[in-house]
Design an enzyme around this catalytic site. Structure first.
Site, PDB file in Angstrom:
ATOM      1  N   LYS A  76       0.851  -1.199   0.000  1.00 42.36           N
ATOM      2  CA  LYS A  76       0.000   0.000   0.000  1.00 42.36           C
ATOM      3  C   LYS A  76       0.884   1.245   0.000  1.00 42.36           C
ATOM      4  O   LYS A  76       1.977   1.241   0.591  1.00 42.36           O
ATOM      5  CB  LYS A  76      -0.861  -0.078   1.272  1.00 42.36           C
ATOM      6  CG  LYS A  76      -2.007   0.906   1.401  1.00 42.36           C
ATOM      7  CD  LYS A  76      -2.780   0.598   2.705  1.00 42.36           C
ATOM      8  CE  LYS A  76      -3.954   1.514   2.945  1.00 42.36           C
ATOM      9  NZ  LYS A  76      -4.704   1.156   4.176  1.00 42.36           N
ATOM     10  N   SER A 151      -9.587   1.040   3.202  1.00 41.64           N
ATOM     11  CA  SER A 151      -8.762   1.915   2.406  1.00 41.64           C
ATOM     12  C   SER A 151      -7.694   1.190   1.598  1.00 41.64           C
ATOM     13  O   SER A 151      -7.127   1.760   0.684  1.00 41.64           O
ATOM     14  CB  SER A 151      -8.084   2.943   3.310  1.00 41.64           C
ATOM     15  OG  SER A 151      -7.187   2.294   4.204  1.00 41.64           O
ATOM     16  N   SER A 175      -9.611  -1.644   7.335  1.00 42.61           N
ATOM     17  CA  SER A 175      -9.096  -1.347   5.996  1.00 42.61           C
ATOM     18  C   SER A 175      -8.355  -2.471   5.299  1.00 42.61           C
ATOM     19  O   SER A 175      -8.043  -2.368   4.115  1.00 42.61           O
ATOM     20  CB  SER A 175      -8.202  -0.108   6.050  1.00 42.61           C
ATOM     21  OG  SER A 175      -8.995   1.039   6.204  1.00 42.61           O
TER      22      SER A 175
END
Ligand SMILES: [Zn+2]
Lengths: 489, 477
Positions: A76, A151, A175
């Site tokens: 990420k 996310s 997330s």
């Protein structure tokens, strides 16, 4: 081949059937073919990926292979890496290059992994759909009109569409688990303190935790084994955390006698009927495998979302103060004075969801409101922790749906932040209590994946992994792939 | 009707740790800007604080020295505000639960007694960086070398009733901190800075509105600033006005204070518990170990000097101003144990006086304790007179030689041989027959004349005691 798990690739590398370079090239080709559609990756440097793979092959030729030798893993955009930009998908960090690796990145490198690139995410991890990314929305490989969750949506979409066999995400209120559920993959949030947060751009420090997003339970175990451990430079990383034999936990797939708690607060009216049916069926399956389903109650669950949306923005409002245009990141053009520099740099750099949460947090902490909001939320947090402690006196593990609904359509909830916040309704309490949680695929609703969430007692990732591995072994959900991306669902 | 002054003080004291509060960067003073920084103290994304336990121990030691309570569990909080020299946009501090609470400092009063002044708390926090504007055209530069340096904030009760009491408190605290070895407390380097909260009221009335004089680092300026502020407030109230709660800066050049920011702009620091640091826990055993290692404190030393060496409280106070001076005195007494009071006189008046004139520290003294003891030995055994000893001391300060070397070289040895003294007396009597006759006729006052003549004739080397004794005998005939 592209749909292999990490452990599958590992055995092919070990047998000499393939090389790290060939594996890397395969995934680079898939990224080249599909990323325009999905926007799962926001940074890719193919030459650098191949160079790492080449180095790994050389290493393997001379030494024993390390635990993740030659295995591609995407991360990420929230993880600081010395190579390439680290932007947290925000304009305020556009083109920011960290001069250091996050501790988990160092650990992945030391384990021999090949870092594939940076994946898309909600800006500063604030969102449940990867629609707040400053670098454009990410799409769900199962239906590109739908969001992949958030996310860590980029990591989820990338793994689901096999643009990488595995990825790292972070989980502050769900997330990792929520996007894993919405894209039909496995995602593990370890116990808070198990994995170092150093070098992970902070959203809410007391809740953030990094973890793997993979196709199989064993793959998640392999990665967690590599990234966990005490970091003396993170004071919240726990020094004497109970050890887990990660791989052994996945091998012991026996569910006999396992007491699974089924909290009534997580099976409520208003949730998608097919989601509910899928999870009920999954629990039935567990019963067939010898587990005992026990109805339990986590009475403070209903307050979790409210507490979370006070605590997380409060911490975020402080964590994001450093993005002020003074030392790094975006600075506005020709500021008139200091105040103008602060306000315009931040106004230009942050997106609206981030601003909303900074304002919420600043308000909750301001004098006169602190007791009513922040302090109250911390009290709720304590009650939620106690709920879990009491529940685990009765049961070994808790099973719930990961998300009350399958992936929704792009733009469907962007104008309504409050309904968006409810996407995390089943995952948030786990962060507030600091517990390990795992989501794995358990069916489909409206042709979109449904996630089954396992919640374990603190430090008992072994219980979570062995239950999830047992369920995975008895079903074929983890082998399903979205057809449009070369899958055979 | 008279006015009563109410003063409370907040002292920021830099702890003398080798590394910063939350990272491994050096705390050394005076390096090139931004050379002692790392991603942690620069507030870079993802970087986390790790507490320096040496700073914790030094804060506990300070707390124990003021008889305070040590909280075995304390917490760190974030104090949020924007400033360019504050890299994270918040300062890690202690707000709700500080590590040290309660305690007191006793100051001497004019009547020879003591007044007890309360200390509310001592908490730990990190320093910010430094903004530099001077010599820069319309831009500011930031030096973050100081960012993250560990500080103790020592907050007093509003117990001081005059600028003099405030200064006495600060001097006691300053001395204590240096004794404890927890800070250099060099005020010029900003290692010991003070904010003063000042208000006035009619005796017996509740506290008046206070103003805060910020960031002063000289005892003289602090005294001036408080006195100025007291007069300013009294004038406002007597003119029918109201004191505005605000922060003020002391301009030491113009000798006046000016407003920094008014109440309307007052900051809401939005304190909340620092989630990157777990609660700070120390065990009672650790606290006890720190207490066991505590050095002798100025008050104890002063009292011991008075009793053990029979010193006046003034001398004892002068000699216990620093650990070094107390140690120097004790080694002087060890080398010249016969007369601790003479040791004290010579050290306090002659040595420290001369060093001060020369702008030197005790550690730079050309005369060692052993050499001074050697000089005192020569006075005691009558080798030289006390008067000659002053000259020898001056020569020692110049050359660094020991007393015997100088006495030898200058031929200053006192004449104590009665034959030689008698010879000089006879010479003097022969040269002054009128005075001899006068003395014998009853003019006793002429004794002084003869002593002077004999000493002059011996070039000051004659032992004065013997001169007196022999003159008495010989003049009577
Ligand atoms: Zn540093």
């Amino acid at each position: 081949m592209p749909y292999s798990s990490l452990s599958d690739i590992q055995s092919r590398l070990n047998s000499g059937e393939t090389t790290a370079v060939k594996v890397a090239q395969l995934y680079l080709d898939r990224i080249a073919a599909f990323n325009d559609t999905l926007n799962a990756f926001v940074h890719i440097d193919p030459a650098h990926v191949l160079a790492q793979a080449e180095a790994s092959d050389k290493y393997r030729a001379k030494h024993d292979a390390r635990p993740l030798e030659g295995l591609p893993i995407a991360v990420k955009d929230i993880f600081c890496t010395q190579d390439g930009p680290t932007q947290c998908c925000s304009n305020i960090l556009k083109d920011f290059h960290a001069p250091y690796d996050a501790e988990v990145i160092t650990k992945l490198k030391e384990a021999g992994a090949v870092l594939v690139g940076k994946t898309n995410m909600d800006e500063f991890a604030m969102g449940s759909s990867t629609e707040t990314s400053a670098f454009g929305v990410c799409r769900n490989p199962w239906d590109t009109n739908c969001i992949p969750g958030g996310s860590s949506g980029g990591s989820a979409a990338a793994v689901a569409a096999a643009l990488t066999p595995a990825a790292l995400g972070t989980d502050t209120g769900g997330s990792i688990r929520q996007p894993a559920a919405l894209t039909g993959i496995t995602g593990l949030k370890p116990t808070y303190g198990r994995v170092s947060r150093r070098g992970i751009i902070a959203f809410a420090s007391s809740l953030d935790q990094a973890g793997p997003m993979t196709r199989t339970v064993k793959d998640s175990a392999m990665i967690t084994a590599a990234i966990s451990g005490h970091d003396p430079r993170d004071a919240t990383s726990v020094a004497d955390a109970p050890a887990v034999d990660w791989l052994a936990a996945c091998e012991s797939r026996d569910m006999k006698g396992l007491k699974i708690g089924k909290p009534k607060e997580y099976f409520v009216d208003g949730m998608d009927a097919e989601v509910r049916a899928s999870v009920e069926a999954a629990l039935k399956k567990c019963e067939e495998l010898g587990a005992e389903i026990i109805d339990i109650s986590l009475p403070n669950t209903e307050h979790a979302v409210a507490a979370y949306y006070v605590i997380a923005p409060s911490e975020a409002s402080a964590n994001l103060s450093r993005y002020d245009g003074v030392r790094f990141g975006h600075r506005c053009e020709n500021p008139e004075d200091l105040l103008d520099m602060y306000t315009r740099s931040r106004d230009e750099g942050f997106g609206s969801e981030v601003k909303r949460r900074i304002l919420t947090g600043a308000f909750a902490l301001s004098s006169g409101y602190y007791d009513a909001y922040y302090l109250k939320a911390q009290q709720v947090r304590t009650l939620i922790q106690q709920d879990f402690i009491q529940a685990f006196e009765q049961v070994d593990i808790i099973a719930t749906p990961t998300s009350p609904i399958p992936a929704f359509r792009l733009g469907e909830k962007t104008d309504d932040p409050l309904t968006m916040y409810l996407s995390d309704i089943f995952t948030i309490a786990v962060n507030l209590a600091g517990l390990p949680g795992l989501s794995q695929p358990c069916g489909f609703a409206n042709n979109l994946p449904v996630g089954l969430q396992w919640i374990g007692p603190a430090w008992r990732e072994d219980t979570v992994l062995s239950a999830a591995a047992a369920y995975e072994g008895a079903t074929d959900w983890a082998t399903r792939s979205p057809a449009a991306f070369g899958g055979e669902s | 009707m008279s006015w009563e002054v109410v003063i409370g003080l907040e002292v920021h004291c830099q702890l003398n740790t080798d590394t910063k509060a939350f990272c491994g960067c050096s705390t050394e003073f005076g390096a090139e800007p931004n050379t002692q920084t790392c991603p942690v103290c620069l507030g870079m994304p993802g970087q986390l604080p790790v507490l320096n336990t040496v700073a914790v121990d030094k804060t506990i030691l300070t707390g124990l020295a003021i008889n305070a309570h040590i909280n075995l569990e304390s917490k760190f909080d974030r104090k949020n505000y924007f400033y360019p020299d504050l890299p994270k946009g918040y300062q890690i501090s202690q707000f709700a639960v500080p590590i040290v609470e309660g305690g007191y400092i006793d100051i001497p009063t004019k009547d020879g007694g003591e007044k007890r002044l309360g200390v509310t708390r001592i908490h730990m926090e990190e320093d910010a960086g430094k903004s530099m504007h001077e010599g820069l055209d319309a831009v500011s530069h930031i030096d973050l070398n100081r960012s993250g340096v560990p500080l103790m904030e020592i907050v007093s009760e509003p117990d001081m009733r005059s600028a003099d009491e405030a200064i006495a408190y600060l001097k006691q605290l300053h001395q204590l901190i240096r004794f404890l070895g927890v800070s250099g407390a060099d005020m010029e380097k900003g290692q010991f800075r003070c904010d003063a909260n000042v208000s006035v009221r009619r005796p017996g009335e509740p506290f008046g509105t206070r103003t805060e004089m910020k960031n002063m680092n000289s005892f003289r300026f602090i005294k001036q600033a408080i006195e100025f502020e007291v007069l300013r407030q009294i004038e406002i109230i007597e003119d029918g006005g109201e004191v505005v709660q605000e922060s003020r800066l002391w301009d030491s050049v113009k000798c006046e204070s000016r407003s920094m920011r008014s109440k309307e702009e007052a900051h809401d620091y939005r304190y909340f518990p620092e989630p990157d640091l777990p609660p700070l826990r120390v065990s009672q055993q650790e606290v006890d170990a720190i207490r066991a290692g505590m050095p002798e404190l100025p008050g104890q030393l002063r009292k011991r000097f008075e009793i053990e060496y029979g010193l006046s409280s003034y001398d004892a106070d002068v000699l216990t101003q620093t650990l070094e001076s107390a140690a120097w005195y004790e080694s002087l007494v060890a080398a010249h144990p016969a007369d601790p009071k003479r040791c004290a006189n010579w050290m306090a008046n002659d040595l420290l006086g001369r060093l001060k004139e020369a702008g030197k520290e005790l550690s730079e003294s050309p005369v060692s304790a052993a050499h001074l003891a050697g000089l005192l030995d020569r006075i005691a055994d009558n080798t030289i007179s006390g008067k000659m000893a002053k000259d020898v001391f001056e020569a020692m300060m110049e050359s660094g030689d020991d007393a015997d070397t100088i006495i030898e070289a200058k031929g200053l040895k006192q004449v104590s041989d009665s034959g030689a003294i008698d010879a000089i007396i006879h010479e003097v009597m022969a040269a002054n027959p009128d005075q001899v006759a006068g003395y014998r006729a009853g003019k006793d006052k002429l004794m002084g004349f003869f002593v002077g003549q004999v000493m002059k004739a011996s070039r000051g080397k004659a032992n004065p005691g013997m001169v007196n004794q022999r003159l008495n005998e010989l003049l009577k005939g």
